[in-house]
Design an enzyme around this catalytic site. Structure first.
Site, PDB file in Angstrom:
ATOM      1  N   LYS A  13     -12.475 -30.357 -15.137  1.00  0.00           N
ATOM      2  CA  LYS A  13     -13.432 -30.662 -14.057  1.00  0.00           C
ATOM      3  C   LYS A  13     -14.793 -30.004 -14.335  1.00  0.00           C
ATOM      4  CE  LYS A  13     -10.864 -28.845 -10.809  1.00  0.00           C
ATOM      5  NZ  LYS A  13      -9.743 -28.354 -11.639  1.00  0.00           N
ATOM      6  N   ARG A  88      -9.041 -29.749  -1.801  1.00  0.00           N
ATOM      7  CA  ARG A  88      -7.856 -29.349  -2.546  1.00  0.00           C
ATOM      8  C   ARG A  88      -6.585 -29.514  -1.726  1.00  0.00           C
ATOM      9  NH1 ARG A  88     -10.280 -25.821  -6.502  1.00  0.00           N
ATOM     10  NH2 ARG A  88      -8.653 -25.036  -7.859  1.00  0.00           N
ATOM     11  N   ARG A 122      -9.160 -20.238 -22.431  1.00  0.00           N
ATOM     12  CA  ARG A 122     -10.547 -20.527 -22.025  1.00  0.00           C
ATOM     13  C   ARG A 122     -11.410 -19.266 -22.051  1.00  0.00           C
ATOM     14  NH1 ARG A 122     -11.543 -23.254 -16.343  1.00  0.00           N
ATOM     15  NH2 ARG A 122     -10.104 -21.616 -15.707  1.00  0.00           N
ATOM     16  N   ARG A 152     -11.700 -15.475 -17.537  1.00  0.00           N
ATOM     17  CA  ARG A 152     -11.553 -15.417 -16.077  1.00  0.00           C
ATOM     18  C   ARG A 152     -10.305 -14.620 -15.704  1.00  0.00           C
ATOM     19  NH1 ARG A 152     -12.460 -21.349 -13.483  1.00  0.00           N
ATOM     20  NH2 ARG A 152     -10.606 -20.726 -12.322  1.00  0.00           N
ATOM     21  N   ARG A 163      -1.203 -21.412  -9.917  1.00  0.00           N
ATOM     22  CA  ARG A 163      -2.243 -22.415  -9.619  1.00  0.00           C
ATOM     23  C   ARG A 163      -1.709 -23.834  -9.854  1.00  0.00           C
ATOM     24  NH1 ARG A 163      -6.455 -20.055 -13.552  1.00  0.00           N
ATOM     25  NH2 ARG A 163      -7.615 -21.999 -13.236  1.00  0.00           N
TER      26      ARG A 163
END
Ligand code: AP5
Ligand code: MG
Length: 204
Positions: A13, A88, A122, A152, A163
């Protein structure tokens, strides 16, 4: 154009939102980015959100919806916007219906099994927010702005799994919600980053 980018954690996203926002000249609004900025600045919203983000849970709807409602009232959203990471769950989708009317919802369709690897590998630029992956990025300096890359806090395997569970239980049902409204378009998110962007441009 008023757009929502829907997709699981790690679906791409943020990666696509930067490109789409630049292409359409509309603001990119990521609730995750807003929470992380507040966290860094230690605001009341940031401190409240931290406990949820650290566990991979959703920040309460009343906090999130208020932030989005205020943001959509800003002048730069007059001619459109791209929402990334909101809504969400069904309650947020219904709240958004009351705030505005959407033109399209782009769903980045991915194999959930591929996402843990994308997320734990990431690295994000601390200046401009550009995302990289350790499989293709070998140093810690952003190619775009020279900022330093970091991992992160919620990209650990444990939080990523939580998640993904939250996504399946709360967010995935929105695919049907927007399909029923006739505004959902699916894009294959398992292609390369550039191919995904080309596919998004075709459906817009
Ligand atoms: P948020 O920041 O929105 O995180 P997320 O939804 O979990 O999604 P990500 O940002 O992790 O993934 P992405 O799809 O943007 O992927 P990216 O492009 O970076 O939310 C974080 C937290 O904030 C939530 O858990 C929650 O606590 C809270 N929150 C936020 N919004 C909320 C809301 N509305 N309500 C309540 N709480 C909320 O890509 C990932 C990696 O994959 C990168 O390494 C990238 O380089 C790579 N990649 C991207 N595209 C491809 C591709 N096509 N092929 C191969 N690799 C790719
Ligand atoms: Mg993101």
């Amino acid at each position: 154009m008023k757009l929502v980018l829907l997709g699981a954690p790690g679906a791409g996203k943020g990666t696509q939102a930067v490109r789409i926002a630049e292409y359409l000249k509309i603001p990119h609004i990521s609730t995750g980015d807003i929470f992380r900025k507040n966290l860094k600045e230690e605001t009341a919203v940031g401190l409240k959100a931290k406990a949820y983000i650290d566990k991979g849970q959703l920040v309460p709807d009343e906090v999130t919806c208020e932030i989005v409602e205020l943001r959509l009232k800003e002048a730069d959203c007059k001619n459109g916007f791209l929402l990334d990471g909101f809504p969400r769950n069904l309650q947020q989708a219904k709240a958004l219906d009351k705030m505005t009317s959407l033109d399209k919802v782009v769903n980045l369709d991915v194999d959930l099994k591929a996402l843990a690897g994308r997320l734990t590998g990431r690295r994000v630029c601390d200046k401009c927010g550009e995302s990289y992956h350790i499989s293709t990025k070998k140093d810690e300096v952003c190619d775009k702005c020279g900022g330093k890359l970091y991992q992160r806090a919620d990209d650990t395997l444990e939080t990523v799994n939580s998640r993904l569970e939250v996504y399946s239980a709360s967010t995935a049902p929105l695919i049907e919600y927007y399909k029923d409204k006739g505004i959902l378009v699916d894009v294959d998110g398992m292609q390369s980053i550039e191919q995904v962007f080309e596919s998004v441009k075709k459906v817009l």
